[in-house]
Design a protein around this motif. Structure first.
Motif, PDB file in Angstrom:
ATOM      1  N   GLN A   1      -5.470   2.858  -8.993  1.00 60.60           N
ATOM      2  CA  GLN A   1      -5.217   3.038  -7.562  1.00 60.60           C
ATOM      3  C   GLN A   1      -6.503   2.882  -6.749  1.00 60.60           C
ATOM      4  O   GLN A   1      -7.588   3.253  -7.202  1.00 60.60           O
ATOM      5  CB  GLN A   1      -4.606   4.418  -7.295  1.00 60.60           C
ATOM      6  CG  GLN A   1      -3.259   4.638  -7.959  1.00 60.60           C
ATOM      7  CD  GLN A   1      -2.119   3.978  -7.209  1.00 60.60           C
ATOM      8  OE1 GLN A   1      -2.326   3.114  -6.363  1.00 60.60           O
ATOM      9  NE2 GLN A   1      -0.901   4.371  -7.513  1.00 60.60           N
ATOM     10  N   THR A   2      -6.357   2.375  -5.553  1.00 57.72           N
ATOM     11  CA  THR A   2      -7.503   2.150  -4.672  1.00 57.72           C
ATOM     12  C   THR A   2      -7.884   3.436  -3.938  1.00 57.72           C
ATOM     13  O   THR A   2      -7.105   4.400  -3.894  1.00 57.72           O
ATOM     14  CB  THR A   2      -7.179   1.066  -3.635  1.00 57.72           C
ATOM     15  OG1 THR A   2      -6.111   1.534  -2.789  1.00 57.72           O
ATOM     16  CG2 THR A   2      -6.757  -0.234  -4.316  1.00 57.72           C
TER      17      THR A   2
ATOM     18  N   THR B   1       0.827  -1.210   0.000  1.00 54.55           N
ATOM     19  CA  THR B   1       0.000   0.000   0.000  1.00 54.55           C
ATOM     20  C   THR B   1       0.859   1.256   0.000  1.00 54.55           C
ATOM     21  O   THR B   1       0.582   2.222  -0.731  1.00 54.55           O
ATOM     22  CB  THR B   1      -0.932   0.011   1.223  1.00 54.55           C
ATOM     23  OG1 THR B   1      -1.772  -1.142   1.178  1.00 54.55           O
ATOM     24  CG2 THR B   1      -1.803   1.256   1.231  1.00 54.55           C
TER      25      THR B   1
END
Length: 448
Positions: free
Chosen positions: A411-412, A357
């Motif tokens: 992207q999250t 992350t």
């Protein structure tokens, strides 16, 4: 704009001596690109694409080469230190935008260091000693902070030695994988097997975000522009040559790792290359390769901390961050407030994010920086300079912009939230710095 690091020097003036040759620049970019990312993120890519790790690496390479074309023109056209923030200032003349690009570079350095601190406390360290991860990561950052406080010469001296060690570790992985394959071992069929529970295209683009982390480094080379001999000729050759060299090594690593170990085992490890060496059966003590990997990770984290603290110092000197960030130690002449602030944020991030992350957050921040550089090169096409320079076709930065937007779309929400938090904090600090400058200017006016 009151900026010592962004405003261009008068034509024909150079504060720094041009002493860096082509081979030296090539070695610098290779050393900066062949960082700790590949030691830690092979497993993360395997989670998304199974054994087809080579595909996201190729996608990331294409994006890197497109943006490298943009940097080759900008660096050779404006061969002065400063990087993307200077190009944005020259193209748009908006102080806040120039500040934001510099601040995002600093944030990327902090986030990268936090990611590598967590990686340091993982399986590679476990091959030597069993220690709790979080306290280990904090002590690791503290030690690097002390090196950073001691001075940049000591930091770069440590980097030179560590770079040689980390490259030797990658060569070991390639050699042991070749030995396994040459002896009839391993399973090459895994190289075309995607992860069972992830759609291939979705997985490839998701993994390419992580893969891009391993190609970061050429932006740092922009800050050496003023010290390179004949930059118009030297820079493009060194830049593209270094990226091609890194790509070959990374692809060999990816192919070898998948042949030796099933992707599921790579995905489950925070020290995937250690597991590859261990599974090869080659008589190399696990602790030895673990130590090499730890040196590589520490080297990467130190470089990011040095870069981030110097960017913070430069922004403060330019009046774009509060003046406190510009304070230096009397004897060492190191920016101690910037160093401690950067290290403190790095420690905090090591609590709240895992390796993958944090790496994805770094990529998002730098993709935003690269996006501004690619737009800037198009705006500056009309700007003429009085020396020859590398020219990139207009289609290249356009394709780079499209590719960057595609990667940004992968992207999250959590990663975007982290980037938004950085921008919010940076905006507040910018406003504080601007208010401080106005008060100083008012006092100077009143005293006249």
């Amino acid at each position: 704009m009151p900026s010592d690091i962004i405003a261009a020097p008068p034509p024909g003036t150079h504060k720094l001596k041009r002493v860096v040759t082509g081979p030296l620049l090539f070695a610098f970019i290779v050393g900066d690109t062949l960082g700790a990312g590949i030691y830690t993120l092979v497993g993360s890519m395997a989670t998304d694409v199974g054994g087809v790790i080579w595909l996201p690496l190729l996608i990331a390479l294409v994006v890197a080469l497109l943006t490298a074309g943009t940097y080759a023109e900008l660096i050779t056209k404006y061969p002065h230190a400063g990087g993307a923030a200077r190009y944005v200032e020259r193209a748009f003349g908006i102080p806040y935008l120039s500040f934001l690009v510099g601040f995002l570079m600093m944030a990327a350095g902090i986030t990268s260091a936090a990611s590598l601190a967590n990686a340091f406390a993982g399986d590679y360290l476990a091959a030597l000693v069993d220690l709790p991860p979080i306290p280990t990561a904090l002590v690791f950052i503290a030690v690097l902070t002390l090196i950073n406080l001691r001075g940049v010469r000591e930091s770069l001296g440590a980097n030179l030695v560590a770079s040689v060690i980390e490259v030797s570790g990658l060569v070991i992985v390639i050699v042991v994988a070749a030995i396994v394959f040459g002896g009839g071992g391993g399973d090459p069929s895994r190289l075309v097997e995607f992860a069972a529970d992830v759609p291939p295209l979705e997985g490839a683009f998701a993994a390419s975000v992580i893969a891009f982390f391993s190609f970061l480094g050429f932006e740092a080379a922009a800050n050496m522009a003023e010290e390179v001999k004949n930059p118009s000729r030297t820079y493009p050759r060194a830049l593209f040559g270094a990226l091609a060299t890194a790509a070959v090594i990374y692809l060999l690593i990816a192919i070898g790792a998948v042949i030796v170990l099933p992707p599921a085992e790579l995905a489950a490890s925070s020290g995937p290359l250690l597991d590859v060496v261990d599974a090869s059966g080659v008589a190399l003590p696990p602790w030895l390769f673990g130590a090499i990997a730890l040196v590589a990770i520490a080297n990467g984290a130190l470089l990011f901390l040095v870069m981030a603290s110097r960017v913070a110092y430069g922004l403060a000197e330019s009046g774009l961050l509060p003046r406190a960030f510009g304070k230096v130690l009397p004897g060492r002449r190191t920016p101690w407030v910037a160093i401690l602030a950067v290290s403190g944020v790095t420690m905090a991030l090591s609590f709240v994010g895992d390796v993958a992350t944090l790496a994805a957050t770094t990529v998002l921040l730098l993709l935003l920086v690269f996006l501004t550089a690619n737009v800037s090169v198009l705006v500056l096409k009309k700007d003429k300079v009085d020396h020859p320079h590398f020219r990139v076709w207009r289609a290249v930065p356009v394709l780079a912009i499209i590719a960057s937007l595609v990667l940004l779309a992968q992207q999250t929400g959590v990663v975007w939230l982290g980037a938004a938090g950085y921008i919010a904090v940076g905006s507040v600090l910018f406003l504080i710095a601007r208010a401080g400058r106005r008060r100083s200017e008012a006092k100077e006016t009143a005293s006249e």
